[in-house]
Design an enzyme around this catalytic site. Structure first.
Site, PDB file in Angstrom:
ATOM      1  N   GLY A  53       0.827  -1.209   0.000  1.00  6.33           N
ATOM      2  CA  GLY A  53       0.000   0.000   0.000  1.00  6.33           C
ATOM      3  C   GLY A  53       0.852   1.245   0.000  1.00  6.33           C
ATOM      4  O   GLY A  53       2.045   1.219   0.299  1.00  6.33           O
ATOM      5  N   GLY A  55       0.734   5.536   1.197  1.00  8.07           N
ATOM      6  CA  GLY A  55       0.066   6.536   2.020  1.00  8.07           C
ATOM      7  C   GLY A  55       0.703   7.889   1.820  1.00  8.07           C
ATOM      8  O   GLY A  55       1.503   8.104   0.909  1.00  8.07           O
ATOM      9  N   GLY A  56       0.333   8.849   2.694  1.00 11.77           N
ATOM     10  CA  GLY A  56       0.822  10.204   2.550  1.00 11.77           C
ATOM     11  C   GLY A  56       2.309  10.357   2.768  1.00 11.77           C
ATOM     12  O   GLY A  56       2.915  11.320   2.313  1.00 11.77           O
ATOM     13  N   PHE A  57       2.927   9.410   3.486  1.00 11.61           N
ATOM     14  CA  PHE A  57       4.337   9.557   3.805  1.00 11.61           C
ATOM     15  C   PHE A  57       5.187   8.410   3.300  1.00 11.61           C
ATOM     16  O   PHE A  57       6.347   8.281   3.672  1.00 11.61           O
ATOM     17  CB  PHE A  57       4.542   9.720   5.319  1.00 11.61           C
ATOM     18  N   GLY A  58       4.636   7.542   2.477  1.00  8.91           N
ATOM     19  CA  GLY A  58       5.479   6.494   1.952  1.00  8.91           C
ATOM     20  C   GLY A  58       4.699   5.312   1.430  1.00  8.91           C
ATOM     21  O   GLY A  58       3.487   5.382   1.225  1.00  8.91           O
ATOM     22  N   ALA A  59       5.440   4.240   1.213  1.00  9.23           N
ATOM     23  CA  ALA A  59       4.849   3.007   0.687  1.00  9.23           C
ATOM     24  C   ALA A  59       5.340   1.836   1.527  1.00  9.23           C
ATOM     25  O   ALA A  59       6.381   1.914   2.179  1.00  9.23           O
ATOM     26  CB  ALA A  59       5.241   2.819  -0.779  1.00  9.23           C
ATOM     27  N   LYS A  77       9.045  -0.470   4.801  1.00 14.09           N
ATOM     28  CA  LYS A  77       8.356   0.805   4.636  1.00 14.09           C
ATOM     29  C   LYS A  77       9.340   1.825   4.074  1.00 14.09           C
ATOM     30  O   LYS A  77      10.434   2.021   4.615  1.00 14.09           O
ATOM     31  CB  LYS A  77       7.802   1.301   5.977  1.00 14.09           C
ATOM     32  N   ASP A 187      -2.584   8.335  16.325  1.00 14.95           N
ATOM     33  CA  ASP A 187      -3.174   8.017  15.016  1.00 14.95           C
ATOM     34  C   ASP A 187      -3.899   6.673  15.057  1.00 14.95           C
ATOM     35  O   ASP A 187      -3.716   5.824  14.182  1.00 14.95           O
ATOM     36  CB  ASP A 187      -2.102   8.011  13.930  1.00 14.95           C
TER      37      ASP A 187
END
Length: 474
Positions: A53, A55-59, A77, A187
């Site tokens: 997946g 996201g906003g800060f990485g994969a 990550k 979070d």
């Protein structure tokens, strides 16, 4: 064997090497992406095989670790912030990524429900343009083979009360441990809670944590302003100090979503600034009361620790104590948490739940009363003054006072009826007004105020619809 390229803009990231299998994986030399030339075996050890997946800060990638006896699976990550960030924002984002490594190294191997950290490393590689160099940062984590609760909810539908109680208890135990180490997760949401195939629950993604253990007393640290919309309580959205009850709020939102299967926009009434989740599901009174207390807007109104919530769950017959005013700096063991300065929050929700919020019925009844009373006042003043302009101005002033008194709760429902009865009585029984009304007929007393009341209700309904539409669009 399939090997996945981790370069963000690679045109064909999937690579197939027929000569690569479990027998040759341990001894093979470096492999390179056939499309962009990116080294595929990260630091000579980790071999990404599938994208999990972005996201906003990485994969995140599923990978094999060829330096372990069974070449175990792990999660790689990659730090990759989205958008065009300034150097300051980039440094802040990188600090978040490094923070996850620091926290997981500290607590991952001490709690079996938090993934272990295996490695953290930078990787400079040749860029796509000649003479250019790219640098990426990677975390290698324990792989949890299962589904996160967001995926589980989408697959099987809403959770039963027993199922959410199981999740709630498990996460509260993890939070009890995390908070005891002076760490706030910040979070918590369904996608950050994983259920392994054997049923064990894990808490993931410690990239947004706020560490307070080593913060100097009286000092200040800047807030990242990063949170997930709908899950963050007011103090977090404002960039202020965070507490254990900050995580408890997000956990309650998570439970409500799992119970109802609804989006947050369906559960939070933006007009009245209140959570309205109870009408979407039937649960025991004790669980509902516990969740409502966890969802209170004030950090010191909620439960102050995960253990307090666990105790309440274990004593369902015990009444939930009302909010108490306590010093939130004493809500976590160890040194006091320090304030966080705001830094451009990306997302927001209404920041307080109004204690004086009106229901829709109250609003419409109040509007009808104001319109009806305004009609009566206009009739009386017209009879007394015989001047339309002065009558309208004076009526508007009196109406404004009445409406203000309603919004401040100075006038309650019974008071409205009393005022209405007095107004009608004055018009009917005061001789001068009585004779004036008689000239035009008593029907005048009913039609004009009634019409004014209906117009007021219509205008209020229209205003409320416009307000809700704007709140959804803006």
């Amino acid at each position: 064997m399939e090997v996945y390229c981790t370069r963000p803009r690679c045109p064909r990231p999937q690579n197939n090497f027929p000569d690569l299998d479990d027998s040759t994986l341990r001894t093979t030399q470096q492999k390179y992406c056939t499309a962009c030339g990116m080294p595929l075996i990260l630091v000579g050890r980790y071999l990404p095989i599938r994208l999990l997946g972005r996201g906003g800060f990485g994969a995140a990638f599923l990978a094999r670790d060829r330096y372990t006896p069974g070449m175990r699976h792990c999660v790689v990550k990659q730090f990759l912030p989205a958008g065009n960030l300034s150097p300051t924002q980039m440094k802040l984002a990188q600090d978040l990524f490094e923070r996850e490594a620091v926290v997981l190294e500290d607590i991952g191997n001490q709690n079996s429900q938090i993934p272990d950290l295996f490695a953290y490393f930078p990787l400079p590689v040749p860029g796509l343009q000649p003479g250019q160099e790219d640098q990426f940062f990677y975390l290698v984590l324990e792989y949890i083979d299962g589904q996160n609760l967001e995926e589980e909810l989408a697959q099987k539908g809403k959770f039963s009360e027993q199922e959410v109680l199981e999740v709630l208890r498990e996460i509260l135990k993890i939070l009890k441990f995390v908070h005891s180490r002076g760490i706030i997760h910040r979070d918590i949401k369904p996608s950050n809670i994983m259920r392994r195939r054997d049923g064990k629950i894990f808490l993931l993604d410690f990239g947004a944590v706020k560490q307070v253990t080593n913060a100097p007393v009286g000092g200040a640290t800047s807030s990242t302003g990063i949170y997930s919309m709908g899950f963050a309580p007011p103090e977090q959205m404002a960039g202020g100090q965070v507490f254990p009850s900050t995580d408890l709020y997000a956990m309650a939102v998570t439970v409500v979503i799992l119970l109802t299967g609804e989006e947050i926009t369906q559960l939070f009434d933006v007009y009245n600034n209140q959570w309205k989740w109870r009408t979407h599901v039937t649960v025991s009174q004790s669980l509902a009361d516990i969740l409502d207390k966890m969802l209170l807007p004030g950090a010191n109104q909620r439960f102050q620790s995960a253990q307090e919530v666990l105790d309440a769950l274990d004593s369902p017959s015990a009444p939930i104590s009302p909010p108490t005013q306590i010093n939130p700096r004493q809500s976590i063991s160890g040194p006091q948490p320090q304030p966080i300065q705001p830094h451009s929050p990306k997302q927001s929700l209404p920041q307080t739940h109004s204690k004086q919020a009106f229901s829709l019925l109250e609003i419409l009844l109040g509007a009808g009363f104001s319109g009806f009373e305004g009609g009566l006042i206009a009739i009386a003043l017209e009879s007394l003054l015989n001047n339309l302009i002065i009558t309208l101005a004076t009526s508007a002033l009196i109406l404004g006072i009445l409406i203000f008194a309603q919004t401040r709760r100075w006038i309650e429902k019974l008071d409205l009826l009393i005022i209405l009865a007095i107004s009608v009585s004055i018009i009917f029984f005061v001789p001068f007004l009585h004779s004036s009304v008689g000239k035009t007929g008593y029907i005048y007393i009913v039609i004009l105020p009634l019409a004014a009341g209906l117009v007021a209700i219509a205008l209020t309904s229209l205003f409320r619809i416009i307000y809700k539409l704007l709140s959804l669009l803006l």
